[in-house]
Each structure stands twice: as C-alpha cells, then as structure tokens.
Design an enzyme around this catalytic site. Structure first.
Site, PDB file in Angstrom:
ATOM      1  N   HIS A 146      42.364  23.791  28.373  1.00  0.00           N
ATOM      2  CA  HIS A 146      42.519  23.043  29.629  1.00  0.00           C
ATOM      3  C   HIS A 146      41.153  22.547  30.113  1.00  0.00           C
ATOM      4  O   HIS A 146      40.999  21.407  30.542  1.00  0.00           O
ATOM      5  CB  HIS A 146      43.161  23.904  30.708  1.00  0.00           C
ATOM      6  CG  HIS A 146      44.519  24.414  30.323  1.00  0.00           C
ATOM      7  ND1 HIS A 146      45.032  25.598  30.792  1.00  0.00           N
ATOM      8  CD2 HIS A 146      45.454  23.907  29.486  1.00  0.00           C
ATOM      9  CE1 HIS A 146      46.227  25.788  30.253  1.00  0.00           C
ATOM     10  NE2 HIS A 146      46.499  24.782  29.477  1.00  0.00           N
TER      11      HIS A 146
ATOM     12  N   CYS B  13      40.380  31.496  37.210  1.00  0.00           N
ATOM     13  CA  CYS B  13      40.516  31.820  35.777  1.00  0.00           C
ATOM     14  C   CYS B  13      39.674  30.954  34.851  1.00  0.00           C
ATOM     15  O   CYS B  13      38.905  31.486  34.047  1.00  0.00           O
ATOM     16  CB  CYS B  13      41.977  31.710  35.361  1.00  0.00           C
ATOM     17  SG  CYS B  13      42.968  33.056  36.007  1.00  0.00           S
TER      18      CYS B  13
ATOM     19  N   LYS C  30      45.743  45.479  51.546  1.00  0.00           N
ATOM     20  CA  LYS C  30      46.843  44.844  50.798  1.00  0.00           C
ATOM     21  C   LYS C  30      48.066  45.747  50.800  1.00  0.00           C
ATOM     22  O   LYS C  30      49.200  45.292  50.988  1.00  0.00           O
ATOM     23  CB  LYS C  30      46.420  44.578  49.351  1.00  0.00           C
ATOM     24  CG  LYS C  30      45.537  43.371  49.181  1.00  0.00           C
ATOM     25  CD  LYS C  30      45.372  43.000  47.709  1.00  0.00           C
ATOM     26  CE  LYS C  30      44.313  41.927  47.587  1.00  0.00           C
ATOM     27  NZ  LYS C  30      44.050  41.477  46.243  1.00  0.00           N
TER      28      LYS C  30
ATOM     29  N   LYS D 295      35.736  31.431  34.644  1.00  0.00           N
ATOM     30  CA  LYS D 295      35.310  32.771  34.187  1.00  0.00           C
ATOM     31  C   LYS D 295      35.736  33.030  32.746  1.00  0.00           C
ATOM     32  O   LYS D 295      35.005  33.687  31.995  1.00  0.00           O
ATOM     33  CB  LYS D 295      35.838  33.862  35.131  1.00  0.00           C
ATOM     34  CG  LYS D 295      37.248  34.330  34.849  1.00  0.00           C
ATOM     35  CD  LYS D 295      37.571  35.641  35.526  1.00  0.00           C
ATOM     36  CE  LYS D 295      39.049  35.965  35.429  1.00  0.00           C
ATOM     37  NZ  LYS D 295      39.492  36.426  34.135  1.00  0.00           N
TER      38      LYS D 295
ATOM     39  N   ASN E 170      43.114  28.589  28.293  1.00  0.00           N
ATOM     40  CA  ASN E 170      42.259  28.195  29.418  1.00  0.00           C
ATOM     41  C   ASN E 170      41.109  27.306  28.968  1.00  0.00           C
ATOM     42  O   ASN E 170      40.740  26.348  29.653  1.00  0.00           O
ATOM     43  CB  ASN E 170      41.728  29.441  30.145  1.00  0.00           C
ATOM     44  CG  ASN E 170      42.780  30.030  31.069  1.00  0.00           C
ATOM     45  OD1 ASN E 170      43.817  29.417  31.299  1.00  0.00           O
ATOM     46  ND2 ASN E 170      42.545  31.209  31.601  1.00  0.00           N
TER      47      ASN E 170
HETATM   48  N1  LIG Z   1      45.373  34.316  39.019  1.00  0.00           N
HETATM   49  C1  LIG Z   1      45.943  33.733  37.969  1.00  0.00           C
HETATM   50  O1  LIG Z   1      46.481  32.631  38.060  1.00  0.00           O
HETATM   51  C2  LIG Z   1      45.946  34.422  36.620  1.00  0.00           C
HETATM   52  C3  LIG Z   1      46.767  33.925  35.603  1.00  0.00           C
HETATM   53  C4  LIG Z   1      46.767  34.580  34.370  1.00  0.00           C
HETATM   54  C5  LIG Z   1      45.955  35.692  34.165  1.00  0.00           C
HETATM   55  N2  LIG Z   1      45.161  36.142  35.166  1.00  0.00           N
HETATM   56  C6  LIG Z   1      44.353  37.354  34.920  1.00  0.00           C
HETATM   57  O2  LIG Z   1      44.996  38.441  35.572  1.00  0.00           O
HETATM   58  C7  LIG Z   1      44.033  39.350  36.105  1.00  0.00           C
HETATM   59  C8  LIG Z   1      44.240  39.511  37.596  1.00  0.00           C
HETATM   60  O3  LIG Z   1      44.020  38.263  38.223  1.00  0.00           O
HETATM   61  P1  LIG Z   1      44.335  38.057  39.777  1.00  0.00           P
HETATM   62  O4  LIG Z   1      44.046  36.636  40.080  1.00  0.00           O
HETATM   63  O5  LIG Z   1      45.671  38.617  40.098  1.00  0.00           O
HETATM   64  O6  LIG Z   1      43.192  38.992  40.421  1.00  0.00           O
HETATM   65  P2  LIG Z   1      43.088  39.497  41.941  1.00  0.00           P
HETATM   66  O7  LIG Z   1      41.629  39.699  42.190  1.00  0.00           O
HETATM   67  O8  LIG Z   1      43.865  38.597  42.825  1.00  0.00           O
HETATM   68  O9  LIG Z   1      43.828  40.915  41.915  1.00  0.00           O
HETATM   69  C9  LIG Z   1      43.316  42.039  41.281  1.00  0.00           C
HETATM   70  C10 LIG Z   1      43.716  43.256  42.103  1.00  0.00           C
HETATM   71  O10 LIG Z   1      43.327  44.456  41.418  1.00  0.00           O
HETATM   72  C11 LIG Z   1      42.981  45.413  42.407  1.00  0.00           C
HETATM   73  N3  LIG Z   1      42.232  46.521  41.795  1.00  0.00           N
HETATM   74  C12 LIG Z   1      40.961  46.573  41.375  1.00  0.00           C
HETATM   75  N4  LIG Z   1      40.672  47.801  40.875  1.00  0.00           N
HETATM   76  C13 LIG Z   1      41.800  48.528  40.979  1.00  0.00           C
HETATM   77  C14 LIG Z   1      42.137  49.865  40.639  1.00  0.00           C
HETATM   78  N5  LIG Z   1      41.235  50.694  40.090  1.00  0.00           N
HETATM   79  N6  LIG Z   1      43.391  50.282  40.882  1.00  0.00           N
HETATM   80  C15 LIG Z   1      44.302  49.454  41.432  1.00  0.00           C
HETATM   81  N7  LIG Z   1      44.034  48.181  41.782  1.00  0.00           N
HETATM   82  C16 LIG Z   1      42.799  47.728  41.559  1.00  0.00           C
HETATM   83  C17 LIG Z   1      42.188  44.588  43.421  1.00  0.00           C
HETATM   84  O11 LIG Z   1      42.091  45.244  44.668  1.00  0.00           O
HETATM   85  C18 LIG Z   1      43.043  43.318  43.476  1.00  0.00           C
HETATM   86  O12 LIG Z   1      44.024  43.391  44.478  1.00  0.00           O
HETATM   87  C19 LIG Z   1      42.667  38.781  35.712  1.00  0.00           C
HETATM   88  O13 LIG Z   1      42.256  39.349  34.511  1.00  0.00           O
HETATM   89  C20 LIG Z   1      42.958  37.304  35.520  1.00  0.00           C
HETATM   90  O14 LIG Z   1      42.042  36.694  34.629  1.00  0.00           O
HETATM   91  C21 LIG Z   1      45.150  35.550  36.398  1.00  0.00           C
END
Ligand SMILES: NC(=O)c1ccc[n+]([C@@H]2O[C@H](COP(=O)([O-])OP(=O)(O)OC[C@H]3O[C@@H](n4cnc5c(N)ncnc54)[C@H](O)[C@@H]3O)[C@@H](O)[C@H]2O)c1
Length: 420
Positions: A217, A268, A35, A271, A214
């Site tokens: 929804h 989301c 990435k 989970k 969530n």
């Molecule tokens: N995707 C959505 O629409 C959404 C919306 C609101 C909230 N969230 C919340 O936001 C959070 C992230 O969701 P996402 O969909 O972006 O997840 P994602 O899996 O797409 O991204 C998470 C990133 O964190 C990185 N990561 C893991 N450990 C790490 C570390 N020690 N140091 C640096 N980077 C690290 C991973 O490599 C990954 O790229 C979750 O808690 C999710 O519930 C997501």
C-alpha cells in the site's frame, strides 16, 4: 467459547465486540484502567462505526467484560487473542515489549492454574517473522516447560479503521499460521460463518503477510504521489494521467491507492514499513525501495504543505477539514495531517481544525500521548461544524472525507486528497 482478548485498542476492542456478537463470552484485559472502566460502563474507548451498539448489546447480554489484571480470566477459556501494540522502537523495528509482557502473563497464569485443557493463544499484533518461534515459544517453554499445554497461532488482522466491523466479518482473506502449518480447531470455531479464502501456513509466512500488504500500500501511495508531483512540476494534469493509468485493468489492476493526493500515514503503514526496512538491514536482504518509502512520503508531505499555503502570507486564517489520517476514526498516530497542522502553526498561520471524530477529552492511551506530543494546543484548535461553516477563512484545506460533512460554499479550498 470463552475468549480472552489482551489489548483493547483499535484491533482488540473491535474484535471483542465482534466476537461477543457471534455469541461467545469475551473477557478483555488491558493495562489501561481508563479503557477498562469505560468499556464496563458502556463507553467505547475508540471512535469506530457500529462498536458502540455492539458494546451495549454485549454488556446487556453479559457477554463482554473488561479488567486490568489477568487474574483467573483464563479459567475455562478456549482461546486467548493477543492484540497489544507493536509501535516503532528506536532502531525502527517493532517494540516487542508489550507482546513479551502479555505472553509471560499468560504463561504464568496457566502455570498457577495447573494442567487444564489446552489453550490456543492467537497473536494478531503485527510482528517480525520468526517471533512466534524466537520469542513466544521460548517464553512459554521457559515458564511451562517444553510440553506446555498451549497451541500458538499467528492470525494477522486485516481490518481498516473506519470500517473495522465490516472488515472483521468480511475479511479479504484469513491467514492461520501454526507450528506445523495445519488448521487449529479454536480458530475454525472463531471464524465460523465468516466467508473468506483461508490459508493454513507456517508461522513465518503468516507473520510476514501484514508487512507485505502494508508495504505494498505504501509503495502504491508513494509511487502515485511521485508521479503526481512530477505532473505538477511539468504542468501536466495528474488526474487525467491517473484516469488513463487505471483504465488499464490488464496490467495496472486495482485503482486503490494509485491516485496522487494525500501522503500515507496512520498507526500501521509507517511503522510497519520502518520495521521492514529494519529487517532488511538486519538480515542483509538489502531493500533500497523499501528504505526510500518514508523519505518519499516526507517529501510529499512537504510538497502538500507548499501547495496548501500557496499564495498565503503567514497570519492568514486557515481551516483544516480532517485531522485523523482518514475520516471516521479518532486515531491520530502518525497522521500526515497532524504533521501538516504542526507545519502550519510553525509557519505562523492562524489554524483551526474541524474533525467530528476527534474529541480532545476522549483521546486515550498511545493515541492521546501521540496527539499531545505533536500538537499540544489541540484542544484550542478544534472547532465545531457551525463555527467552521461560519466561514471567514483565507483558505480551507481539505484533508479527507470529513469535509463532506461541511457546507463550504464560497470557501477558497485546497483539496489535498486529490492532486488535479
Ligand atoms: N489499528 C489497525 O488498523 C491495525 C490493523 C491490523 C493490525 N494492527 C496491529 O495490531 C496491533 C494492535 O494495534 P492497535 O491499533 O489496536 O493498538 P492500540 O495501541 O490501539 O491498542 C493496544 C492496546 O494494548 C494495550 N496493552 C499494552 N500492554 C498491555 C498488556 N501488557 N496487557 C494488556 N494490554 C496491554 C494498550 O493499553 C492498548 O489499549 C499492532 O501490532 C498493530 O500493528 C493494527
């Protein structure tokens, strides 16, 4: 401001592009070398409208950079934003390993740098109420002492994949959770120019916000689908019942997620519903409605499968339009359409899938792992627009708005997005 973002996934990478476009300097940190290399080379690691152009501009102006190690990233930073994943753990709660890991890294980097200006650390990952006080604060205190120069903030994220940039700049609300429920200067600077009602609350109220949204929804989708299945079973028109239901804007309020059709899914909702059910069991809050949501959703997925293949014999040639849980994103995690594809293959149908947002060779991280663990044959299943439009299918299953890109004239269609 200099803003350091931890986790460059759907939330963190979108935030990086948006924050850089507001004129701030953004340093992104992610453990995924792929990435990080892609971002520095101007390639976006996710499929999301607008982010490619914003990344190009951010890089050209020297406002965005990415790295795998924290190193000196926090030097001169005002704000760190934590957006790492909180996937389901085996007990149904959130796996807090990534949040804990990143928090330790931030604390250790601050310790190494000596006493500098205080840093605001804002958490956007969704996690259980009590986490800021029970996990984050103790980690900082154990490494930096009780007077750690750190302001902890919980700032839930409301973006929806597929319209993430628009949602970032036009959020439905802004929630700032702090230890004393007061404002945070760094967060005010971050949200400058963004119009939305702002709530200053304590950590726990802020932390539970996403669970409430969530789960609501999911409740609406499950309710609508149970009514839809009842209508189908009784020979009643589900679409007419829906029309009557949403015409009442005094009590039935918003029409969103109330139309019988697709199951809920994505990275989301399932989970976070699972995690709330776990919290209910763990705290004795006793949540039978929440406990039954995922079962209701599974029942619906099964009914949709039956509906999709009604009248077809195994061996029939089937096209699925849409694999992600919605059009315009490549996020396949817990997509109900991935489940449907697996069911179709297991039942012996000759399946092909059209979804222009999915490029098998571009998937990365947790999304890549999920996609191939569920559909190892993904690469062979995906077809181009021309191929899909050439036709010859016994049935076309329409899963989401992806199908609008196709000319399906003459095809035998089952639209699962809207039960009639
Ligand atoms: N995707 C959505 O629409 C959404 C919306 C609101 C909230 N969230 C919340 O936001 C959070 C992230 O969701 P996402 O969909 O972006 O997840 P994602 O899996 O797409 O991204 C998470 C990133 O964190 C990185 N990561 C893991 N450990 C790490 C570390 N020690 N140091 C640096 N980077 C690290 C991973 O490599 C990954 O790229 C979750 O808690 C999710 O519930 C997501």
């Amino acid at each position: 401001m200099k803003v350091v973002i931890f986790g460059l996934g759907y939330v963190g990478f979108t935030a990086a592009c948006c924050i850089a476009s507001q004129g701030h300097e953004v340093v992104g940190v992610d453990v995924s070398r792929r990435k990080v290399d892609e971002i520095n080379a101007g390639k976006t690691p996710i499929v999301e409208p607008q982010v490619a152009d914003m990344l190009a501009e951010g890089l050209a102006q020297g406002r965005i950079s990415a790295r795998t190690e924290i190193g000196d990233a926090l030097d001169g930073a005002t704000l760190a934003i934590v957006c790492v994943g909180t996937p389901s753990a085996t007990d149904g709660g959130h796996n807090m390993g990534y949040v804990a890991d990143v928090t330790r890294q931030i604390a250790q980097a601050l310790k190494g740098a000596g006493q500098g200006a205080p840093l605001t650390v804002a958490y956007r990952s969704t996690f259980r109420p009590g986490t800021c006080e029970g996990l984050v604060q103790p980690i900082f205190a154990s490494i930096l002492g009780p007077d750690a120069p750190v302001e902890i903030v919980y700032n839930p994220e409301f973006l929806r994949e597929g319209s993430a940039v628009k949602d970032y700049f036009e959020p439905p609300k802004i929630v700032i959770g702090t230890a004393d429920g007061r404002s945070s200067a760094a967060m005010e600077a971050l949200h400058e120019g963004i119009e939305a009602q702002v709530f200053h609350v304590g950590f726990r109220e802020a932390e539970i916000t996403k669970f409430v949204d969530n789960t609501w929804h999911a409740v609406k989708v499950a309710f609508a689908n149970e009514i839809g299945r009842t209508c189908l079973a009784l020979g009643v028109s589900a679409s007419q019942v829906h029309k009557i239901f949403v015409s009442d804007t005094k009590l039935n309020i918003s029409p969103y997620y109330t139309r019988p059709g697709g199951a809920f899914g994505g990275s989301c909702l399932p989970k976070d519903v699972r995690a709330l059910a776990h919290i209910g069991a763990d705290t004795g809050a006793n949540l039978p409605l929440v406990d039954s949501l995922l079962r209701s959703n599974e029942a619906h997925k099964h009914r949709l499968f039956e509906y999709a293949v009604e009248g077809l014999a195994p061996g029939a040639r089937v096209l699925m339009a849409g694999l992600a849980f919605k059009a315009g994103t490549d996020d396949l995690r817990e997509s109900p359409n991935v489940d449907l594809a697996r069911k179709l293959l297991t039942a012996g149908f000759r399946l092909e899938i059209f979804d222009p947002a999915i490029r098998a060779d571009m998937l990365v991280g947790a999304n890549l792992g999920y996609a191939y663990s569920q559909l190892p044959e993904l690469e062979q299943l995906l077809v181009t627009k021309d191929h899909a439009e050439a036709g010859g299918y016994d049935r076309v299953i329409v899963n989401n708005a992806t199908a609008k890109a196709l000319d399906l004239t003459g095809a035998e269609i089952r639209d699962l997005g809207s039960l009639r």
